[in-house]
Design an enzyme around this catalytic site. Structure first.
Site, PDB file in Angstrom:
ATOM      1  N   CYS A   2      39.960  37.400  38.531  1.00  0.00           N
ATOM      2  CA  CYS A   2      38.734  37.360  38.545  1.00  0.00           C
ATOM      3  C   CYS A   2      37.391  36.095  37.611  1.00  0.00           C
ATOM      4  O   CYS A   2      37.887  35.738  37.208  1.00  0.00           O
ATOM      5  CB  CYS A   2      38.130  38.480  38.452  1.00  0.00           C
ATOM      6  N   ASP A 106      45.699  46.709  39.867  1.00  0.00           N
ATOM      7  CA  ASP A 106      46.352  47.191  38.057  1.00  0.00           C
ATOM      8  C   ASP A 106      45.549  47.735  36.939  1.00  0.00           C
ATOM      9  O   ASP A 106      45.498  47.703  36.351  1.00  0.00           O
ATOM     10  CB  ASP A 106      47.005  46.252  37.846  1.00  0.00           C
ATOM     11  N   ILE A 300      53.010  17.250  40.543  1.00  0.00           N
ATOM     12  CA  ILE A 300      52.611  16.027  40.973  1.00  0.00           C
ATOM     13  C   ILE A 300      53.185  14.299  40.843  1.00  0.00           C
ATOM     14  O   ILE A 300      54.380  14.358  39.826  1.00  0.00           O
ATOM     15  CB  ILE A 300      51.727  15.977  39.630  1.00  0.00           C
TER      16      ILE A 300
END
Length: 648
Positions: A2, A106, A300
């Site tokens: 977040c 959590d 990549i």
């Protein structure tokens, strides 16, 4: 994963705080596109904001999280960025203690643990996180950052209030946060290495890894105390765990399997990054053994065989039965707007376009439908993987002092001359004082600094005065964590405190992954793994010149033979001078951001000297010197672009 931000301003609460909070959240939308929440409390002058990327408790994890009157956490408010592992067991224990929960995520365990244990609560938390807790009754704010700085967290304190955020751009959305650029920080970014806690802006600080900040309201402002709750503490030389090799190997194997298993837990599918190194390949091997379905592996591939590891990654994917997805990148992909976007999200400059490549990979991973990846960062830091570490081990350990091991290694790694390896031995008195020698990892950046100094304008040099950035870095290190340690432990510690957090976990990690709302979980940086690794004797980490020997042996049966025997190869994107297409692309950025107008506006460089340096670069065929000038140009372009890009 977040984004969090907020302001605590008891004496200067804005009437339009709701609009300001929304602007702060908007600046972090990429960190949490699944929703946002806020808590605005005019009585306390408090505003806390959270943008959410739902990984665990998909439908019941909204934040901020509030305490409950029935378990004595009433008056607490918390916002969290990150993951706590083993939370289900902790929830169960806390419930038996009488604590009740508002969510199934959590995150809430941190609030309950803090109430139960006070400032000792951090020993119970395991994971990657940065969070804020407001305690209304005691009128204090606590900011906490994880042990290695995997998740970012910044703060500013003034007579107008206390401000914090996962990214500086969110803080800068508040009108009371200063926007003045720090010349010393600009110099540090030009030479790549930052002083821990320093950011590009005056008065905005990065909370140091393994630290918490306790902000207590007083009669006339705030009392701010920084507390270190954890550090990468190596034992004194000769006091490492004296165990048979087989026991070290088994301990590492068990710790890594547990760490990967914990990071596979999520309410959404989890993928893995896969390069040609033993770190990510080991993770793929362990993940494939732990979960039932094939692991999704993202690789990549660069358009330069000298830097491309995709073929080795493919061999590992085939051995593990993984579903491999290869993103092929070309010169045009690494510059232009993608370069600028990487600067915007990283909020700092970078010496190599690897960060751009990783940002493009995170975009691709999200487009395919994944929100979480497990990564291999941290293995080199903890198990002695970098060529720079071996260089010091070979130079200063008596077992190698009379051998040619160091010279042989530099010859094998000469493609990296000018970037991660210096062509010549140099020293600095501050490092000689603090560490007893000048570590090889900082020597290339000292050489970059020597090339930068003549390009600076007289006005900029006047701002710097007699400031010595190398000394500032050296003296930022805690001598008590260096004295009496083995040379390998010293170099690993000094790197962990500087380059790991400032580079590897910034524009090589969270910032470019979260640019596309992708949570990265570095399994080697589990602190249980780290504490085990630091107690392993140096000669078990590096054995007979073989780096990460104990990890190789622990993972021997999951690695292809070619990888098990392969020497560490630095993972980086091809520098601009290595082919014409890249030169064309960087020239476009030079024309845009190093124009006469930009140079005059920012006042960092002497235009005539910078122009001559660029002209010399374009005519030269010296790989090491051109690599160093690539570094300088990348930094110079980004320094001119960054304040405009992030809206400062």
């Amino acid at each position: 994963m977040c984004g969090i931000a907020g302001v605590w301003s008891p004496r200067n609460h804005h009437a339009d705080t709701d609009a300001i909070v929304k602007a702060m959240a908007d600046k972090m939308y990429h960190r949490g596109p699944d929703g946002w929440g806020s808590h605005v409390d005019p009585a306390n002058g408090l505003a806390m904001v959270h943008t959410r990327l739902s990984i665990i408790g998909l439908n019941a994890g909204d934040q901020p999280i509030f305490g409950r009157e029935d378990d004595a956490t009433d008056g607490f408010v918390m916002t969290v960025n990150g993951e706590f592992y083993g939370y289900k067991q902790l929830r169960g224990i806390l419930r038996t203690d009488g604590y009740q929960f508002n969510t199934k995520s959590d995150s809430e365990i941190a609030l309950k643990l803090f109430h139960k244990h006070g400032f000792d609560f951090m020993e119970h938390l395991r994971g990657e996180f940065a969070f804020a807790i407001f305690d209304e009754k005691r009128q204090r704010m606590i900011l906490v950052r994880d042990r290695f700085g995997i998740r970012p967290l910044f703060y500013h304190v003034s007579d107008k209030g206390f401000f914090w955020g996962s990214e500086m751009k969110a803080m800068l959305a508040h009108p009371d946060v200063p926007r003045e650029v720090c010349p010393k920080a600009q110099l540090h970014q030009m030479m790549q290495v930052m002083v821990p806690g320093m950011t590009l802006f005056e008065g905005i600080h990065a909370l140091k890894p393994g630290h918490m900040l306790v902000v207590q309201k007083t009669d006339d402002g705030f009392d701010v105390e920084e507390k270190r709750y954890w550090d990468a503490e190596f034992p004194l030389d000769g006091e490492h765990d004296d165990l048979p090799d087989e026991e070290h190997i088994e301990n590492v194997r068990q710790a890594l399997v547990e760490s990967v298993a914990l990071r596979l837990e999520a309410d959404v599918p989890v993928a893995c990054y896969l390069s040609g190194g033993i770190d990510s390949c080991s993770i793929i091997g362990m993940a494939a053994a732990i979960q039932q379905s094939p692991v999704k592996a993202f690789t990549i591939s660069f358009d330069d065989d000298r830097y491309d590891e995709a073929h080795i990654a493919t061999e590992m994917a085939e051995k593990a039965g993984a579903d491999q997805d290869i993103l092929k990148l070309k010169a045009v992909d690494l510059y232009g707007k993608n370069f600028e976007d990487a600067v915007f999200y990283s909020e700092r400059t970078f010496y190599n376009t690897l960060g751009v490549a990783k940002m493009l990979m995170s975009r691709h991973v999200r487009d395919v439908g994944y929100k979480v990846v497990i990564t291999g960062e941290g293995s080199d830091e903890l198990f002695g993987g970098y060529a720079q570490f071996k260089a010091d081990y070979f130079l200063h350990d008596p077992a190698y002092a009379e051998t040619s091991a160091g010279a042989d290694m530099k010859e094998r790694n000469k493609i990296f001359a000018g970037s991660v390896l210096a062509e010549q031995q140099i020293s600095h008195p501050a490092f000689e004082e603090v560490m007893g020698f000048t570590p090889s990892w900082i020597q290339p950046w000292m050489l970059v600094l020597e090339r930068v100094k003549p390009l600076l304008s007289d006005e900029f040099k006047a701002k710097l005065g007699d400031y010595d950035p190398i000394a500032a870095i050296a003296y930022s290190l805690d001598r008590s964590m260096l004295d009496g340690r083995h040379v390998l432990d010293k170099v690993q510690y000094s790197w962990i405190k500087t380059m790991l957090e400032g580079q590897i976990l910034n524009w090589g990690g969270d910032r470019v992954d979260m640019a596309n709302s992708l949570e990265s979980r570095p399994a080697f940086l589990d602190h249980h793994v780290a504490e085990l690794a630091m107690r392993i004797p140096p000669h078990v980490r590096i054995r007979d010149g073989i780096e990460k020997w104990v990890v190789r042996e622990a993972m021997k049966h999951v690695l292809p033979e070619v990888l098990y025997k392969r020497e560490k190869f630095a993972f980086m994107a091809p520098p601009a001078h290595t082919d014409e297409a890249k030169t064309v692309e960087i020239n476009k950025l030079i024309d845009k951001w190093l124009s006469s107008e930009e140079i005059a506006e920012h006042g960092i460089f002497d235009e005539a000297k910078l122009r001559q340096s660029i002209e010399d670069y374009r005519k030269s065929d010296d790989h090491a010197q051109n690599t160093r000038k690539d570094i300088i140009l990348n930094h110079a372009i980004a320094l001119h672009a960054i304040d405009e890009l992030i809206g400062a």
